[in-house]
Design an enzyme around this catalytic site. Structure first.
Site, short mmCIF file in Angstrom:
data_model
loop_
_atom_site.label_atom_id
_atom_site.label_comp_id
_atom_site.label_asym_id
_atom_site.label_seq_id
_atom_site.Cartn_x
_atom_site.Cartn_y
_atom_site.Cartn_z
N ARG A 1 0.83 -1.21 0.00
CA ARG A 1 0.00 0.00 0.00
C ARG A 1 0.87 1.26 0.00
NH1 ARG A 1 -5.53 1.79 0.77
NH2 ARG A 1 -6.22 -0.35 0.60
N GLU B 1 -9.45 6.13 7.25
CA GLU B 1 -8.02 6.39 7.10
C GLU B 1 -7.66 7.68 6.37
OE1 GLU B 1 -7.87 2.44 5.38
OE2 GLU B 1 -6.07 2.05 6.53
#
Lengths: 161, 760
Positions: free
Chosen positions: B311, B715
């Site tokens: 990621r 997030e």
């Protein structure tokens, strides 16, 4: 083991304790008042804040025997007698001054102590007073707003409504 | 309709009265035992001998277990089975559990755990990046490289070129409620677990393996966590498994909660990174090509390091169209806590890498960094990209929905970025000690699990005869308000008030095979599953009641033709007519395709966007600093609950700023984490938040068909805190002509060092 007597939320209570037993252990383990939380075990996060004879204290670093005979108020004793939320509790709810809720009881107890000492605190005074209470979720914005609202001040002007 | 309304968190009343129960608050059966781990005192070596006599003889101790005593699997890893519950022949970090004490009280267990006598043949630990590179201590097989175009060739042709490096520290989660679990033995060897976990199904899986049971022999429940932030995605496994094994062996309920110091010593944290870059760009600051090397320390076990590092690579572009890019990722195995999931999951580190590059380019060319950022943006929908480039990410995904052009215009104008930046420049000229800085940072964050099969969710909805509704789903509540949002969804589907919907604890017996509540996906996935379950029941009711006529569910009424009855009456009528009033719902995210080996595809369903401007002041004599003001504009699509979403944005920003400023993890040269309590590890306190804090949400809709067109919010706002770090860099640059090359976290020491650099 020694018998310790306390007045907790207006009720006379007693418990068997050792010399080393902490007030928070009496509240949580002996009296079942689990709204007082243990966050850091070392009196820094404030999740365990209660009132002892009207003063806010971190119950994870107070020996039960040291406060024998005292009047203790916990989060369970903060609502109005009819069960409705006190002004401070209602303000935390209405202004979204909580997320995971673990710090909330300590925040409410500290806020109540503040407003007793200083009924109309400035925003800076609120923030300074909350130095000993940690919140990891909210960024504190809505907590400060809730306390100012509970003090009767207009919070409409505070950004991030 | 209750969706889109700023309603209070469903547990708000319970929280303000102290009535909300966390794992440690659940009343336990008589004779409940308490557990503690004895920990390795060294970071690396072979266990020669353990003497357990003192522990076993200690007051209140009922049993002590070491690895050899475990009846079945000795494994709490969420990935590749490399993480034993208790150390076997070797220890891999200082703080690794080597023995499990079972005692009659929390205190007795902790005291006895300190009595472990262990002899370890110590070996030099692999701690630093240099140690690990020298020892070739990697997870997976060597570097992972994903590329677009030919970065090397394009760099050679670029007019301007810069190289640099940034070190980015890790982060302790500091969820206020520490890790906790409670195991309750059942008849026939079954086990019920209460766990403070973001991933009940994984707890079920690991406990079943540890007890030699099929998964159906274990039920896991989680009503709420006192914060998670990723730290309870895998790190709760050890406590739940320990409790389950001890409960099986003793036949008694067993509970474990980590003391805060143990929690910080034992559990994993955010991955720290070192990112080096080589970038080529033109006179306008537009990037021609960039090469990144992202090096991260994963600690001793793999845990989630592979997807975290992936990621980071997938966010190396952030909001910018990179014509040529090459991203190399190294995942180091070190003798430290196994780094784990933490809000953003590697994304923030990848974003900070490219934001450093933007900052560096702007400094090099003497341009406003906000301008350089804008010039490098992906194209807005239906607009041409610069130089006719395809509007695709380095991993080949077309960027179709890109809101940052409008958002940037609006935010910079609303907060008077240009005026304040000019004023700061003037003020800094006449202020020799205190220097101010201001910086803008955009965020584009990909939404979906990159492990595609995790993008599924289930729900279970019951209507009872009286019209009350029970809702359950696979998501967990950690304070983010997921349960409240989904209750609003269910209430909206049936056209009733939200207080008619009972929110219940996440329970593996109600909804099976759930994914972790992670990757910001909780409401996207579970919301659609709840909707599917509600609509299945609604369709049955409508078919029976309307007999072909259109049936409406609104305002607590059910109406069709000339009929108008209450929802409760409708439910009662359906029950009498033997209409099924219970349904499951299932959802899987559509249109995902991801080839991890090639680094190509569409790993994300969509992107969430955010933009922030922070203003700071530093004291150039001490390095002390403050965030004076933050202005945020954030994209949550059509918010399911704007009050809860604002809370995520505010909290995310402060947590992100904390990561890059006050929060510093320090290990000594023996691998001992020295910052293992709030006395030495400083998360933001109330006075650290910006004095002026303006947060606004974009009024929009997700173009993808998500739950009521909302967007994920957990997030993405975390990365808005990067603007505070960039503002510190700007303030430091006012002290001289050099580039600050500021590392994170920007503690006063690092700020002073950076001031010295720019002056020399």
């Amino acid at each position: 083991m020694t018998q310790v007597k306390l007045s907790v939320n207006g009720k006379e209570m007693s418990a068997e304790v050792e010399g080393r037993t902490l007030l928070v252990e009496v509240l949580r383990d002996k009296l079942g008042l689990t709204g007082t939380h243990v966050g850091c075990d070392t009196s820094q996060c404030g999740a365990c804040t209660v009132h002892v004879n009207g003063r806010s204290m971190k119950s994870c670093s107070v020996l039960a025997l040291d406060v024998a005979g005292a009047e203790v108020t916990t989060i369970e004793g903060m609502a109005n007698p009819d069960g409705s939320l006190s002004v401070i509790q209602a303000a935390f709810k209405e202004h979204h001054g909580l997320q995971c809720g673990f710090c909330t009881p300590g925040m409410v107890m500290t806020a109540a102590a503040l407003l007793k000492e200083n009924p109309k605190p400035s925003e800076a005074e609120v923030r300074a007073y909350l130095e000993g209470n940690i919140c990891r979720c909210t960024g504190y914005h809505n907590i400060v707003k809730a306390i100012l609202a509970a003090s009767g001040q207009d919070v409409a002007a505070i950004a991030a409504e | 309709m209750s969706v889109h309304n700023p309603m209070a968190h469903d547990s708000a009343r319970l929280h303000v009265t102290g009535a909300a129960r966390y794992v440690d608050d659940i009343p336990t059966p008589q004779g409940c035992l308490h557990l503690a781990f004895a920990l390795s005192p060294v970071a690396r070596g072979r266990i020669r001998a353990m003497d357990l006599a003192a522990m076993k003889g200690a007051e209140g101790v009922v049993a002590v277990f070491v690895a050899a005593d475990l009846p079945f699997a000795n494994d709490v890893s969420p990935s590749v089975h490399d993480e034993p519950l208790l150390a076997t022949d070797r220890v891999h970090y200082m703080g690794q559990p080597v023995a499990l004490v079972v005692a009659d009280s929390h205190l007795s267990a902790r005291k006895a755990a300190r009595l472990l006598q262990i002899e370890v043949e110590a070996e030099p630990p692999i701690l630093s990046i240099e140690d690990a590179l020298a020892a070739e201590s990697f997870f997976e097989d060597g570097p992972r490289v994903w590329a677009k175009g030919d970065a090397k060739a394009a760099l050679g042709q670029a007019k301007h070129r810069l190289q640099g490096e940034i070190t980015i520290g890790g982060q302790e989660h500091f969820y206020l409620e520490g890790q906790a679990a409670l195991a309750l033995p059942q008849e026939g060897g079954d086990m019920v677990i209460h766990s403070s976990t973001q991933h009940p199904t994984e707890i079920q899986h690991k406990v079943a393996d540890a007890l030699g049971l099929p998964m159906h022999g274990v039920r896991v429940e989680c009503r709420r966590m006192g914060g998670g932030f990723g730290g309870k995605e895998s790190q709760g496994n050890a406590l739940a498994v320990a409790c389950a094994v001890a409960a099986r062996q003793t036949g008694r309920a067993c509970k474990m909660r980590y003391d805060r110091d143990d929690d910080m010593i034992i559990t994993g944290k955010r991955h720290d990174f070192r990112i080096s870059y080589d970038v080529g760009f033109d006179d306008q600051g537009q990037i021609e090509a960039v090469r990144f090397t992202q090096i991260t320390r994963g600690g001793w076990a793999q845990d989630l390091t592979a997807p975290v590092a992936d990621r980071a690579m997938l966010h190396a572009d952030n909001a910018y169209l990179l014509p040529h890019a090459e991203i190399t990722s190294l995942r180091l195995k070190t003798n430290m806590q196994s780094a784990t999931a933490f809000r953003g999951f590697g994304g923030p580190q990848g974003v900070l890498g490219i934001e450093r590059v933007m900052d560096h380019i702007a400094h090099d060319l003497g341009l406003d960094p906000a301008l350089v950022r804008r010039r490098n943006y992906y194209a807005a929908p239906h607009k041409a990209s610069r130089a006719g480039l395809a509007n695709t990410t380095p991993y080949g995904m077309e960027v179709r929905d890109f809101l940052l052009h409008e958002m940037t215009d609006q935010l910079l104008s609303d907060c008077d970025y240009a005026g304040r930046r000019a004023e700061i420049a003037v003020r800094n000229e006449t202020s020799p000690i205190l220097k101010r800085g201001i910086a803008f940072c955009p965020v584009k964050f990909g939404i979906s699990f990159t492990l595609t099969h995790l993008n599924q969710a289930g729900a279970l909805v019951h209507l009872y005869q009286d019209g009350s509704i029970m809702m359950n789903h696979g998501g967990t509540e950690m304070g983010q308000g997921l349960f409240q949002k989904l209750a609003q969804v269910a209430a909206s589907r049936f056209g009733v008030a939200v207080d008619q919907v009972k929110i219940t604890a996440t329970d593996t017996a109600k909804v099976p095979n759930t994914s972790a509540t992670a990757a910001s996906s909780g409401s996207d996935l579970n919301g659609m599953a709840v909707l599917a379950a509600c609509d299945a029941i609604r369709t049955r009711m409508a078919e029976f009641l309307g007999q072909g006529a259109e049936v409406r569910f609104a305002n607590g009424r059910v109406t069709w033709g000339d009929k108008d009855i209450s929802f409760a009456e409708a439910v009662a009528a359906c029950y009498q007519a033997r209409v099924g009033l219970s349904a499951t719902g299932f959802y899987k995210t559509p249109d995902l395709s991801w080839d991890r080996a090639a680094g190509q595809g569409r790993p994300f369903f969509y992107f969430a966007h955010g933009a922030a401007v922070s203003e700071v002041v530093i004291d150039t004599l001490t390095g002390e600093n403050r965030i004076l003001r933050a202005d945020i504009l954030h994209d949550v699509g059509a918010s399911l609950n704007p009050a809860l979403d604002r809370g995520q944005v505010e909290g995310g920003y402060v947590q992100g700023a904390g990561w890059l400023t006050t929060e510093e993890l320090v290990w000594d040269d023996r691998g001992h984490l020295r910052t293992h309590a709030p006395s030495t590890y400083k998360i933001p306190a109330c006075s650290d938040r910006p004095a002026i804090f303006n947060v606004a949400l974009v009024d929009g809709e997700n173009p993808e068909a998500t739950i009521y067109r909302s967007k994920a919010v957990g997030e993405p706002p975390f990365m808005l805190g990067i603007s505070a770090f960039l503002a510190l860099s700007h303030a430091i640059s006012a002290c001289g002509t050099g580039y600050p090359n500021l590392d994170a976290p920007a503690t006063p020491e690092r700020i002073l060092a950076a001031i010295a650099r720019v002056r020399s």
